[in-house]
Scaffold this motif. Structure first.
Motif, mmCIF file in Angstrom:
data_model
loop_
_atom_site.group_PDB
_atom_site.id
_atom_site.type_symbol
_atom_site.label_atom_id
_atom_site.label_comp_id
_atom_site.label_asym_id
_atom_site.label_seq_id
_atom_site.Cartn_x
_atom_site.Cartn_y
_atom_site.Cartn_z
ATOM 1 N N SER A 1 0.814 -1.222 0.000
ATOM 2 C CA SER A 1 0.000 0.000 0.000
ATOM 3 C C SER A 1 0.846 1.271 0.000
ATOM 4 O O SER A 1 0.345 2.346 -0.362
ATOM 5 C CB SER A 1 -0.940 0.021 1.211
ATOM 6 O OG SER A 1 -0.224 0.275 2.408
ATOM 7 N N ASN B 1 -0.233 3.526 -7.749
ATOM 8 C CA ASN B 1 -0.421 2.291 -7.000
ATOM 9 C C ASN B 1 -1.909 1.939 -6.970
ATOM 10 O O ASN B 1 -2.686 2.488 -6.180
ATOM 11 C CB ASN B 1 0.127 2.469 -5.579
ATOM 12 C CG ASN B 1 0.102 1.187 -4.765
ATOM 13 O OD1 ASN B 1 -0.753 0.341 -4.959
ATOM 14 N ND2 ASN B 1 1.047 1.063 -3.841
ATOM 15 N N ARG C 1 -3.281 0.640 -3.608
ATOM 16 C CA ARG C 1 -3.496 1.726 -2.649
ATOM 17 C C ARG C 1 -4.806 2.456 -2.951
ATOM 18 O O ARG C 1 -5.577 2.772 -2.018
ATOM 19 C CB ARG C 1 -2.314 2.691 -2.689
ATOM 20 C CG ARG C 1 -2.411 3.867 -1.713
ATOM 21 C CD ARG C 1 -1.240 4.822 -1.919
ATOM 22 N NE ARG C 1 -1.324 5.995 -1.058
ATOM 23 C CZ ARG C 1 -0.764 6.091 0.144
ATOM 24 N NH1 ARG C 1 -0.093 5.060 0.648
ATOM 25 N NH2 ARG C 1 -0.862 7.202 0.863
ATOM 26 N N GLN D 1 -7.989 2.897 -0.478
ATOM 27 C CA GLN D 1 -8.424 4.261 -0.174
ATOM 28 C C GLN D 1 -9.883 4.478 -0.556
ATOM 29 O O GLN D 1 -10.674 4.999 0.243
ATOM 30 C CB GLN D 1 -7.549 5.272 -0.926
ATOM 31 C CG GLN D 1 -7.979 6.724 -0.733
ATOM 32 C CD GLN D 1 -7.304 7.668 -1.727
ATOM 33 O OE1 GLN D 1 -6.239 7.379 -2.264
ATOM 34 N NE2 GLN D 1 -7.955 8.808 -1.977
ATOM 35 N N LEU E 1 -1.557 5.052 4.544
ATOM 36 C CA LEU E 1 -2.939 5.431 4.310
ATOM 37 C C LEU E 1 -3.603 5.882 5.604
ATOM 38 O O LEU E 1 -3.181 5.522 6.704
ATOM 39 C CB LEU E 1 -3.718 4.234 3.745
ATOM 40 C CG LEU E 1 -3.490 3.870 2.284
ATOM 41 C CD1 LEU E 1 -4.016 2.472 2.003
ATOM 42 C CD2 LEU E 1 -4.154 4.896 1.376
#
Length: 465
Positions: A66, A443, A446, A450, A77
């Motif tokens: 991530s 990414n 990620r 998110q 995150l």
């Protein structure tokens, strides 16, 4: 990099660390601290210890994926898997396992070299006074069988000179913290906590270690074991309260943690198999509460004097929801509810052929087949099993209605979230994606975490109203 070294002593320490890992995955914040778990348990080949190691490794893989953007490392995150876990091995290429030091098939009498004492030696009589014949004949490979008098002897040497303890002292720096998890009604935890605290506080020439802000959660009796007369075990849970009272009397004025949390049950509601070799105990609400103590500790500053803390529930119910637990548990319930929703999306989206983000964000079959998503998929399954154990145990932690994805407005019991079914969350993921114009990274994994977190949070944050 500020760190909190989390010492997990005995079986309870291992199970509480499992709950800590699950809550970190759910998005509970460690306030910028990297969590460094150190497991102290002499059991050889204990399955739940192996399971914790593999769970942490899975978490670390998801966390790394991530924050990785090619040659660039991104900030963590805010949400799922938003805090870092590292082992002693990660810090210093040293072992994070104390099995070889204390876990041995030799008997306790051999460990203390009792055979070297003559039959008329006064020390022989002293040993016979302090330890029963069963104590002396017990192999160390299955722990201390609820005997802190044995644990005190073995754990003292287990800590002294151990590579993991040297590494801890080497890497403990100014502003790092220490947190100790143990039970008080057995052998390993009851003896291990005061011993470890003393070793840390008496450390010489290492002021960052000696003066580290320290928290500890001491778990009082919360489960029983089947009658040893029918199981042949040496552990009798009928003695748990007596042992607890004796340990508390010793702890008073002896243990000096800056924050000392006490957690326990009103009675021994759940009864487990009396098998110290397997210790196949299901996840318990008390372990979850004990895990929450770490997050509370990491939010607090240095106190002017020692603090003693505990938690209560509003209503003594056998199955708990947010109402019966009370408003103090909102963050805990929201975090678990959030991750259970993530699990639902992780299961459904690979089969959702017409999801717009399949093209616009690359959430396609290749993405779902990648190792990062597969690690997340496996972690979600383990999380689901963990929650089921909590929801089916005594007392039950069951604040979520998760059995019908087409009727989800009451996902968190007693609260109307406004998302009628799973499509509400998918639509919100699309909205979040459309609002995200950032070119900071590429990414996809990620982005998935998110978008999922922001979409879920849009509904579940209503718990705070």
């Amino acid at each position: 990099m500020k760190k909190v070294f989390v010492f997990c002593i005995g079986g309870t320490g291992i199970r509480v660390m499992k709950s800590i890992t699950m809550l970190m995955a759910s998005g509970m914040d460690t306030n910028g601290y990297v969590v460094v778990p150190i497991i102290l348990d002499p059991h050889l080949d204990l399955e739940e210890k192996k399971n914790l190691h593999s769970l942490i490794a899975e978490y670390q893989e998801i966390y790394r994926r991530s924050i990785n953007n090619g040659n660039q490392t991104l900030n963590p995150l805010s949400g799922f898997f938003g805090s870092d876990i590292r082992t002693i091995d990660d810090l210093n290429n040293q072992t994070n396992d104390t099995q070889e030091t204390a876990g041995s098939k030799e008997k306790f009498r051999s460990y203390i070299e009792l055979a070297n004492l003559g039959t008329s030696d006064i020390n022989n009589f002293l040993v016979e006074t302090l330890f029963s014949t069963k104590n002396l004949n017990n192999p160390l490979s299955v722990g201390f069988k609820g005997n802190p008098n044995v644990g005190t002897v073995v754990l003292g040497e287990m800590i002294e000179g151990a590579e993991w303890f040297k590494s801890f002292k080497q890497h403990c720096e100014k502003d790092d913290r220490v947190f100790i998890i143990s039970s008080i009604f057995g052998g390993t935890g009851a003896s291990g906590y005061p011993l470890l605290e003393k070793k840390i506080r008496l450390t010489e020439n290492e002021p960052a270690v000696k003066n580290a802000l320290m928290g500890a959660v001491t778990v009082l009796p919360y489960y029983g074991l089947k009658d040893p007369a029918t199981t042949g075990s040496d552990i009798d849970s009928a003695n748990f309260y007596t042992k607890t009272k004796a340990a508390l009397a010793y702890y008073h004025g002896t243990v000096k943690a800056d924050y000392l949390y006490y957690v326990g049950e009103t009675s021994l509601k759940q009864v487990y198999d009396n098998d110290e070799k397997k210790q196949d105990d299901k996840a318990n609400f008390i372990e979850l509460v004990a895990a929450s103590a770490l997050f509370d500790f990491l939010k607090r500053g240095e106190p002017t004097h020692q603090q003693f803390l505990s938690r209560a529930i509003d209503n003594d119910k056998e199955s708990l929801d947010i109402v019966s637990m009370g408003s103090g548990y909102k963050e805990l319930v929201k975090s678990v509810a959030d991750f259970m929703l993530l699990r639902l999306l992780v299961e459904e989206l690979p089969e959702e052929k017409f999801f717009p983000l399949s093209k616009s964000r690359g959430f396609d079959s290749s993405f779902y087949g990648d190792s990062a998503f597969q690690s997340l998929f496996r972690f979600c399954n383990r999380y689901y099993s963990w929650y089921l154990e909590l929801a089916q145990n005594k007392r039950a932690f069951a604040p979520i209605n998760f059995d019908n994805p087409k009727k989800m407005s009451g996902w968190i019991k007693t609260i109307e979230l406004g998302a009628k079914d799973d499509s509400s969350y998918l639509l919100e993921m699309i909205k979040v994606s459309n609002k995200t114009k950032s070119k900071d990274h590429e990414n996809k994994f990620r982005f998935f975490l998110q978008f999922a977190y922001d979409a879920i949070d849009n509904f579940t944050k209503k718990i705070y109203k």
